[in-house]
Design a protein around this motif. Structure first.
Motif, PDB file in Angstrom:
ATOM      1  N   PHE A 230       0.848  -1.186   0.000  1.00 29.64           N
ATOM      2  CA  PHE A 230       0.000   0.000   0.000  1.00 29.64           C
ATOM      3  C   PHE A 230       0.885   1.238   0.000  1.00 29.64           C
ATOM      4  O   PHE A 230       1.783   1.379   0.827  1.00 29.64           O
ATOM      5  CB  PHE A 230      -0.902   0.008   1.237  1.00 29.64           C
ATOM      6  CG  PHE A 230      -1.795   1.214   1.320  1.00 29.64           C
ATOM      7  CD1 PHE A 230      -2.941   1.300   0.551  1.00 29.64           C
ATOM      8  CD2 PHE A 230      -1.472   2.270   2.162  1.00 29.64           C
ATOM      9  CE1 PHE A 230      -3.772   2.412   0.613  1.00 29.64           C
ATOM     10  CE2 PHE A 230      -2.289   3.389   2.242  1.00 29.64           C
ATOM     11  CZ  PHE A 230      -3.440   3.457   1.459  1.00 29.64           C
ATOM     12  N   THR A 231       0.644   2.135  -0.956  1.00 27.51           N
ATOM     13  CA  THR A 231       1.435   3.351  -1.088  1.00 27.51           C
ATOM     14  C   THR A 231       0.509   4.550  -1.252  1.00 27.51           C
ATOM     15  O   THR A 231      -0.712   4.408  -1.351  1.00 27.51           O
ATOM     16  CB  THR A 231       2.386   3.281  -2.296  1.00 27.51           C
ATOM     17  OG1 THR A 231       1.600   3.376  -3.506  1.00 27.51           O
ATOM     18  CG2 THR A 231       3.185   1.985  -2.316  1.00 27.51           C
ATOM     19  N   SER A 232       1.100   5.727  -1.347  1.00 26.74           N
ATOM     20  CA  SER A 232       0.308   6.939  -1.547  1.00 26.74           C
ATOM     21  C   SER A 232      -0.391   6.946  -2.901  1.00 26.74           C
ATOM     22  O   SER A 232      -1.315   7.738  -3.121  1.00 26.74           O
ATOM     23  CB  SER A 232       1.194   8.174  -1.414  1.00 26.74           C
ATOM     24  OG  SER A 232       2.228   8.147  -2.393  1.00 26.74           O
ATOM     25  N   ALA A 233       0.018   6.071  -3.812  1.00 24.75           N
ATOM     26  CA  ALA A 233      -0.607   5.994  -5.128  1.00 24.75           C
ATOM     27  C   ALA A 233      -1.718   4.946  -5.189  1.00 24.75           C
ATOM     28  O   ALA A 233      -2.391   4.826  -6.219  1.00 24.75           O
ATOM     29  CB  ALA A 233       0.449   5.682  -6.186  1.00 24.75           C
ATOM     30  N   SER A 234      -1.931   4.196  -4.115  1.00 28.55           N
ATOM     31  CA  SER A 234      -2.926   3.123  -4.130  1.00 28.55           C
ATOM     32  C   SER A 234      -4.332   3.688  -4.165  1.00 28.55           C
ATOM     33  O   SER A 234      -4.644   4.670  -3.491  1.00 28.55           O
ATOM     34  CB  SER A 234      -2.769   2.240  -2.885  1.00 28.55           C
ATOM     35  OG  SER A 234      -1.495   1.613  -2.859  1.00 28.55           O
ATOM     36  N   SER A 235      -5.188   3.058  -4.952  1.00 27.65           N
ATOM     37  CA  SER A 235      -6.576   3.511  -5.071  1.00 27.65           C
ATOM     38  C   SER A 235      -7.523   2.752  -4.151  1.00 27.65           C
ATOM     39  O   SER A 235      -8.701   3.109  -4.050  1.00 27.65           O
ATOM     40  CB  SER A 235      -7.046   3.367  -6.522  1.00 27.65           C
ATOM     41  OG  SER A 235      -6.986   2.004  -6.930  1.00 27.65           O
TER      42      SER A 235
END
Length: 244
Positions: A230-235
């Motif tokens: 999970f990253t800051s780009a995950s939707s």
């Protein structure tokens, strides 16, 4: 007519078309993930619906129970192979109206956001924690809000267009209450059908705070059921909470 705050509102209006509308969704990866947490204990699905996830879990020999506010949804579950063997309590998922303790409680496909206030969502966390075994887990699957989808807090999208039908999604966003109210409008040879839905989205950090107030802690968070980071780009996220 019952309003959006009625726990059965969504299920009663979507039951007849729910499986067709979401037919492209394969529950296999979710079932694999959840089965790994179930062990040999009792499992509870909140908002069990038509059994999209509960039935394949039960087919593995896992003891699965459900809660759903909509008798129409549960009727669809009962009509499927194995549906009669899954005990379901008709009731408000925020109240978790069941007895005993569970190894695993789960709530998938953004359904937590069907509780239309922060207080109601926090109530769900508290009651899920109440029925967890000491080593149990509460698992939720939610999208990460993307407010860029809205133009001046509105959105209109053509979901499908064929030679004899069209499905149009029309939404309004209330940024103060974090509410999105949507009509799914189907136009075809039978006329016009309206399928309404309203959600109250929450940010991951907000959900973690609700969990903490319920005596839970975030144990794991992934971008999806495949356990991608999970990253800051995950939707979206799949979050696993356990007792603090």
């Amino acid at each position: 007519m019952a309003g959006f705050d009625d726990p059965a509102f969504y299920g009663d209006r979507w039951a007849a078309v729910y499986d067709d509308h979401h037919g492209q969704m394969d529950p296999g990866r979710a079932v694999e993930f959840l089965a790994g947490l179930a062990g040999g204990g009792r499992v509870l699905e909140l908002a069990v619906g038509t059994g999209r996830v509960a039935l394949p879990l039960a087919a593995r020999g896992i003891s699965v129970e459900g809660v759903d506010a909509s008798a129409a949804m549960v009727e669809r579950l009962r009509a499927k192979p194995g549906g009669e063997s899954v005990p379901v309590t008709i009731g408000d998922m925020a109240e978790v109206p069941v007895s005993g303790s569970f190894r695993l409680v789960y709530l998938v496909f953004n359904t937590l956001f069907g509780l239309l206030s922060q207080e109601r969502q926090a109530e769900c966390f508290s009651n899920a924690a109440r029925v967890l075994e000491p080593e149990g887990a509460f698992v939720i699957e939610c999208f990460v809000p993307d407010l860029a989808r809205f133009d001046h807090d509105q959105r209109v999208q053509a979901r499908s267009v064929t030679v004899d039908s069209a499905v149009i999604e029309v939404s309004r966003h209330d940024r103060v209450r974090q509410l999105v109210t949507t009509q799914m409008i189907t136009l075809d040879g039978h006329g016009m059908q309206l399928r309404p839905v309203v959600i109250r989205y929450s940010w991951p950090a907000e959900l973690d705070l609700m969990a903490g107030q319920a005596g839970l802690r975030l144990a794991e968070r992934y971008a999806d059921w495949d356990r991608r980071p999970f990253t800051s780009a995950s939707s979206s996220h799949v979050s696993v909470y356990q007792r603090a």
